[in-house]
Design an enzyme around this catalytic site. Sequence first.
Site, PDB file in Angstrom:
ATOM      1  N   GLU A 176       0.838  -1.205   0.000  1.00 31.16           N
ATOM      2  CA  GLU A 176       0.000   0.000   0.000  1.00 31.16           C
ATOM      3  C   GLU A 176       0.873   1.257   0.000  1.00 31.16           C
ATOM      4  OE1 GLU A 176      -3.239  -0.179   2.872  1.00 31.16           O
ATOM      5  OE2 GLU A 176      -4.052  -1.973   1.933  1.00 31.16           O
ATOM      6  N   GLU A 293      -4.873  -8.792  -0.116  1.00 24.32           N
ATOM      7  CA  GLU A 293      -5.623  -8.494   1.119  1.00 24.32           C
ATOM      8  C   GLU A 293      -7.074  -8.294   0.716  1.00 24.32           C
ATOM      9  OE1 GLU A 293      -4.243  -5.415   3.840  1.00 24.32           O
ATOM     10  OE2 GLU A 293      -2.156  -5.880   3.314  1.00 24.32           O
TER      11      GLU A 293
HETATM   12  O1  AHR Z   1      -4.966  -5.749   7.232  1.00 20.60           O
HETATM   13  C1  AHR Z   1      -4.797  -4.569   7.974  1.00 20.60           C
HETATM   14  C2  AHR Z   1      -4.193  -3.454   7.150  1.00 20.60           C
HETATM   15  O2  AHR Z   1      -5.050  -3.137   6.092  1.00 20.60           O
HETATM   16  C3  AHR Z   1      -2.884  -3.774   6.479  1.00 20.60           C
HETATM   17  O3  AHR Z   1      -1.807  -3.568   7.320  1.00 20.60           O
HETATM   18  C4  AHR Z   1      -2.854  -2.800   5.333  1.00 20.60           C
HETATM   19  O4  AHR Z   1      -2.123  -3.281   4.248  1.00 20.60           O
HETATM   20  C5  AHR Z   1      -4.328  -2.595   5.019  1.00 20.60           C
HETATM   21  O5  AHR Z   1      -4.664  -1.249   4.880  1.00 20.60           O
END
Ligand code: AHR
Length: 499
Positions: A176, A293
Amino acid sequence: MPDARLTLMADEPIGTISPLLHGHFAEHIGRCCNEGLWVGPDSSLPNIGGFRSDALAALKALGIPILRWPGGCYADSYHWRDGIGPLPSRPRTLGESCGLRVVEDNGLGTHEFIQLCRQIGAAPYLAGNLGSGSPQEMMDWVHYCNGELDTSLVRERAANGHPEPMNVRYWGVGNENWGCGGHYEPTDYAKEFRRFATFLRMADPTIELIACGHNTRDWNLKVVETLRHHLSYLDHLSVHQYYTAGPAAEFTESQYYQIMRAGALVEEDIRFTDEILRFFTAGRRFVGIAFDEWGVWHPEAALGCGYEAPNTLRDAVAAAGVLDVFHRWCHRVTMANLAQIINVLQCLIQTEGEAMWLTPTYHLFALYRAHRGAEALRVDLECPTVEAPALGTLWEAPHSAAPPLPLLSASASRKDGQVAVSLSNRHYNQPLEVAISVRGLRLGAGTLLTLTGDAPNAVNSVEAPERVRITETALSADGATFTFQVPPCAVQTAVLAAG
Ligand code: AHR
């Protein structure tokens, strides 16, 4: 009269459902890695090499095809050398992710993570530090893990107990980086990625690199455009998506339906990312989409409680729709990692002291296991719909009206002389009868697995660990047709002999 019809096109294969589409993610955040997975070898809790024995057994039983670590946002402030060498000599560092600041004793480091992956049968995926690290630091990590020459780093690895290369194939270059990973502009990130990738590939030309993408067209377009003359460095472009629709458990019927739009939301991200990749690669190279994710992010999952929230049956049924989308796009999506594996966000397992139980989402992944490594088949659905609000994400409130929501979601696949059909009934309180017909195959006897509970907001807990669970019954098909009676808010998988 059935309520709905599903036609399974056995003569229209889509591609292979990589087991990596059923992957997971473990971050040093809250009680995920520390306490959930790792308790340390001196813990009074039963453990194997410092990992909770009960969690290991549950993860091993499910099969975890790939595990991403150590972040998340944590990755861009993590320095891998802090997590090697004898445990007592490891530094106590600032453990930071998503606003949480704790003392990190670095007990769970590279060797321990690789050991965990070996024990549960997962491919390791290491997320490297681009935001606050250097190409040299990450290049050294790659060489430390995978090097075969008699260098000082390889000798150090051997001295730390791992003479053989660790063969880590998947490497994320930042996380990110449009946000917590350094607030880069997309073109600046792409140039950094290119610089890092040049040196990482020198350390090990066989590794697969994952660049940071986004759930916006603008970021993905600019990153891939900037890399268009260096596409050989780009194996996967990562996309993250978290969705949210009212409270975790005290939701309304309307919010219940709203979250069922998760699959469509994720499909839109895949669609535009696919268009961008196809445009810039122009058939010269295949670049996969790594959805590394994803999951639900309830409002209760906030800083103060370490991003934990109740995990209901609703979450699992919505996730089934997302897995169906990954299966449908298995020719483009190369991996997907639910966030996160234990305790945090949409987890598989929850713990409290000595107690451990499995969430509805754990059971969903078990129910979908038959699809791993199978050939995805096209399905056509005719089903009733319901009005539901548009779905918001962690980053953006819904801004447009949404079309009616189909009350069913499905995916199907074929492997080893068997066909697996998964079907979710998203109706809040009514069963649906679904007539299945199959084109191009004859189906025989098999089993039917059903995941449901007594209410859409049912959770498992230490007091009631099996309130949401899978039941199994026998099923027979008369060649080309059979019928599913799907309870409300439930997911079923039929696995049938096919010839
Ligand atoms: O999963 C929690 C957080 O969500 C992670 O650290 C980040 O990559 C995302 O914004």
